[in-house]
Design a protein around this motif. Structure first.
Motif, PDB file in Angstrom:
ATOM      1  N   TRP A 230      36.884  38.577  40.072  1.00  0.00           N
ATOM      2  CA  TRP A 230      37.698  39.161  39.005  1.00  0.00           C
ATOM      3  C   TRP A 230      36.815  39.921  38.005  1.00  0.00           C
ATOM      4  CZ3 TRP A 230      36.957  37.735  33.887  1.00  0.00           C
ATOM      5  CH2 TRP A 230      36.263  36.539  33.654  1.00  0.00           C
ATOM      6  N   GLN A 231      35.558  39.480  37.822  1.00  0.00           N
ATOM      7  CA  GLN A 231      34.654  40.199  36.921  1.00  0.00           C
ATOM      8  C   GLN A 231      34.306  41.578  37.500  1.00  0.00           C
ATOM      9  OE1 GLN A 231      31.582  37.138  36.928  1.00  0.00           O
ATOM     10  NE2 GLN A 231      31.971  36.737  34.765  1.00  0.00           N
ATOM     11  N   LEU A 232      34.107  41.629  38.799  1.00  0.00           N
ATOM     12  CA  LEU A 232      33.803  42.903  39.458  1.00  0.00           C
ATOM     13  C   LEU A 232      34.975  43.867  39.316  1.00  0.00           C
ATOM     14  CD1 LEU A 232      31.875  44.547  41.257  1.00  0.00           C
ATOM     15  CD2 LEU A 232      32.958  43.471  43.243  1.00  0.00           C
ATOM     16  N   ASP A 233      36.171  43.348  39.487  1.00  0.00           N
ATOM     17  CA  ASP A 233      37.373  44.162  39.356  1.00  0.00           C
ATOM     18  C   ASP A 233      37.480  44.750  37.955  1.00  0.00           C
ATOM     19  OD1 ASP A 233      39.790  45.256  40.236  1.00  0.00           O
ATOM     20  OD2 ASP A 233      40.938  43.535  39.503  1.00  0.00           O
ATOM     21  N   LEU A 234      37.251  43.910  36.939  1.00  0.00           N
ATOM     22  CA  LEU A 234      37.356  44.381  35.560  1.00  0.00           C
ATOM     23  C   LEU A 234      36.208  45.303  35.179  1.00  0.00           C
ATOM     24  CD1 LEU A 234      38.645  41.230  33.635  1.00  0.00           C
ATOM     25  CD2 LEU A 234      39.930  43.198  34.488  1.00  0.00           C
ATOM     26  N   ALA A 235      35.030  45.080  35.763  1.00  0.00           N
ATOM     27  CA  ALA A 235      33.904  45.977  35.498  1.00  0.00           C
ATOM     28  C   ALA A 235      34.250  47.394  35.920  1.00  0.00           C
ATOM     29  CB  ALA A 235      32.659  45.483  36.233  1.00  0.00           C
ATOM     30  N   GLU A 236      34.875  47.523  37.088  1.00  0.00           N
ATOM     31  CA  GLU A 236      35.279  48.850  37.556  1.00  0.00           C
ATOM     32  C   GLU A 236      36.340  49.446  36.638  1.00  0.00           C
ATOM     33  OE1 GLU A 236      36.611  51.123  41.659  1.00  0.00           O
ATOM     34  OE2 GLU A 236      36.945  48.957  41.484  1.00  0.00           O
ATOM     35  N   SER A 273      32.695  41.992  49.010  1.00  0.00           N
ATOM     36  CA  SER A 273      32.966  41.353  47.732  1.00  0.00           C
ATOM     37  C   SER A 273      34.035  42.108  46.971  1.00  0.00           C
ATOM     38  CB  SER A 273      31.680  41.276  46.899  1.00  0.00           C
ATOM     39  OG  SER A 273      30.743  40.459  47.530  1.00  0.00           O
ATOM     40  N   LYS A 274      33.974  43.442  47.019  1.00  0.00           N
ATOM     41  CA  LYS A 274      34.948  44.240  46.304  1.00  0.00           C
ATOM     42  C   LYS A 274      36.344  44.059  46.906  1.00  0.00           C
ATOM     43  CE  LYS A 274      35.344  48.786  44.229  1.00  0.00           C
ATOM     44  NZ  LYS A 274      36.674  49.142  44.631  1.00  0.00           N
ATOM     45  N   ALA A 275      36.409  43.964  48.230  1.00  0.00           N
ATOM     46  CA  ALA A 275      37.696  43.730  48.870  1.00  0.00           C
ATOM     47  C   ALA A 275      38.238  42.356  48.486  1.00  0.00           C
ATOM     48  CB  ALA A 275      37.547  43.831  50.391  1.00  0.00           C
ATOM     49  N   THR A 276      37.354  41.390  48.406  1.00  0.00           N
ATOM     50  CA  THR A 276      37.760  40.039  48.007  1.00  0.00           C
ATOM     51  C   THR A 276      38.319  40.036  46.601  1.00  0.00           C
ATOM     52  OG1 THR A 276      36.103  39.069  49.446  1.00  0.00           O
ATOM     53  CG2 THR A 276      36.975  37.669  47.695  1.00  0.00           C
ATOM     54  N   PHE A 293      45.656  40.642  31.952  1.00  0.00           N
ATOM     55  CA  PHE A 293      45.009  41.854  32.421  1.00  0.00           C
ATOM     56  C   PHE A 293      44.031  41.586  33.539  1.00  0.00           C
ATOM     57  CE2 PHE A 293      40.788  41.132  30.778  1.00  0.00           C
ATOM     58  CZ  PHE A 293      41.013  40.158  29.825  1.00  0.00           C
ATOM     59  N   GLY A 294      43.631  40.324  33.764  1.00  0.00           N
ATOM     60  CA  GLY A 294      42.623  40.006  34.779  1.00  0.00           C
ATOM     61  C   GLY A 294      43.279  39.499  36.043  1.00  0.00           C
ATOM     62  N   ARG A 295      42.703  39.842  37.186  1.00  0.00           N
ATOM     63  CA  ARG A 295      43.235  39.361  38.461  1.00  0.00           C
ATOM     64  C   ARG A 295      42.673  37.993  38.753  1.00  0.00           C
ATOM     65  NH1 ARG A 295      42.615  44.386  42.657  1.00  0.00           N
ATOM     66  NH2 ARG A 295      43.950  45.884  41.613  1.00  0.00           N
ATOM     67  N   LYS A 296      43.380  36.946  38.399  1.00  0.00           N
ATOM     68  CA  LYS A 296      42.933  35.586  38.680  1.00  0.00           C
ATOM     69  C   LYS A 296      44.106  34.830  39.297  1.00  0.00           C
ATOM     70  CE  LYS A 296      40.078  35.559  34.494  1.00  0.00           C
ATOM     71  NZ  LYS A 296      39.724  34.797  33.299  1.00  0.00           N
ATOM     72  N   VAL A 297      43.780  33.896  40.139  1.00  0.00           N
ATOM     73  CA  VAL A 297      44.817  33.027  40.699  1.00  0.00           C
ATOM     74  C   VAL A 297      44.395  31.601  40.487  1.00  0.00           C
ATOM     75  CG1 VAL A 297      45.520  34.706  42.418  1.00  0.00           C
ATOM     76  CG2 VAL A 297      43.742  33.074  42.987  1.00  0.00           C
ATOM     77  N   THR A 298      45.346  30.700  40.459  1.00  0.00           N
ATOM     78  CA  THR A 298      45.013  29.301  40.316  1.00  0.00           C
ATOM     79  C   THR A 298      44.488  28.771  41.622  1.00  0.00           C
ATOM     80  OG1 THR A 298      47.289  28.788  40.843  1.00  0.00           O
ATOM     81  CG2 THR A 298      46.715  28.896  38.511  1.00  0.00           C
TER      82      THR A 298
END
Length: 299
Positions: A230-236, A273-276, A293-298
């Motif tokens: 999720w950090q990688l996603d938000l960094a982009e 990793s990016k696909a994940t 706003f972040g892509r996280k799942v439980t």
């Protein structure tokens, strides 16, 4: 001309790599890739040199190694670690990749010291076959170095053809006015700080605004310590130029396997990793609620 301190403590190996010796410690180079976002894909564009100390064959903490070294030896140890990284970069990294090396401005208190260090560094670069324009010198905004010392040192680095990166931006000693004075090519954001900002909508908005401000002035940005999808996603999403962290690639001791990334090739592990990050992000930390706003799942 006397032999440089760095080269005097170097041991050459048959595979083309080198190690260093300082007292009871054997020192090795590790390199960690730095990735750039490029049209929705990730490519390896640089590597950071990291020191790995060993004692009697057992790995030691870099912090403990530097902590046991007398203050008077710091300048010589700095020269040794840079020499080690540059020789190993020439031996086992892609020829077009940039190489990030660390400097402690507080030890360069006199222009004569600076000039000798940079003269020795140019000799090592020549031996390693590395163009000085590939080198990115990481400096910190430490209060242990006066502003006059810091600015003078950075100008000397720039005059020798090296690019400048301010490291750990966002830590307690960061100052936006100092960034304006230093005019770096790159700003590396402090890992702990960006993680905190990413965990709230307001924090992420602030982070994005800072990235936009730097990038608009021609200063490229690096997010360090990216350890979860999720950090990688938000960094982009923030617009950061580059990313570095365990979710992409861990540091490897020289000789590394990283030469396969030559020709600005896409890194398979990074793409995975990016696909994940897009399809199965890292779980939410139990102590913090998920943010919209972040892509996280439980879990």
């Amino acid at each position: 001309m006397s032999r440089s301190i760095g080269l005097a403590h170097i041991i050459r190996h048959d595979d083309g790599t080198s190690s260093g010796v300082w007292g009871i410690y054997t020192l090795q180079s590790a390199f960690q890739p730095i990735f750039a976002f490029n049209e929705g894909k990730l490519s390896v564009v640089a590597f950071e040199g990291l020191i790995r100390p060993f004692r009697d064959g057992e790995p030691q903490s870099p912090m403990s190694f530097f902590g046991t070294c007398p203050a008077g030896d710091r300048l010589h140890i700095e020269a040794l670690t840079r020499t080690l990284h540059l020789l190993n970069a020439g031996a086992c990294l892609p020829e077009e990749a940039s190489v990030f090396v660390n400097f402690d401005p507080s030890v360069f208190t006199d222009r004569a010291i600076v000039d000798k260090a940079l003269r020795d560094m140019r000799l090592v670069l020549h031996e390693a076959g590395i163009d000085p324009r590939r080198i990115v010198c990481e400096v910190t905004e430490q209060k242990s170095a006066s502003q006059e010392t810091l600015y003078s040192f950075v100008e000397a680095l720039r005059a020798n053809g090296f690019r400048i990166a301010v490291d750990d931006y966002g830590s307690d000693e960061s100052d936006i006015n100092r960034i304006k004075e230093l005019r770096p090519d790159i700003v590396k954001f402090d890992a702990h700080w960006i993680t905190q900002l990413m965990e709230s909508g307001a924090g992420f908005a602030l982070l994005t605004a800072m990235v936009k401000s730097f990038e608009s002035r021609g200063i490229r940005t690096v997010f360090e310590g990216i350890e979860e999808g999720w950090q990688l996603d938000l960094a982009e999403k923030s617009g950061a130029s580059m990313v570095q962290g365990y979710v992409l690639a861990r540091p490897e001791l020289a000789p590394t396997s990283f030469r396969v990334f030559g020709g600005n090739m896409l890194a398979p592990a990074a793409e995975e990793s990016k696909a994940t990050a897009a399809t199965n992000p890292a779980p939410v930390r139990p102590s913090r609620p998920a943010k919209p706003f972040g892509r996280k799942v439980t879990p």
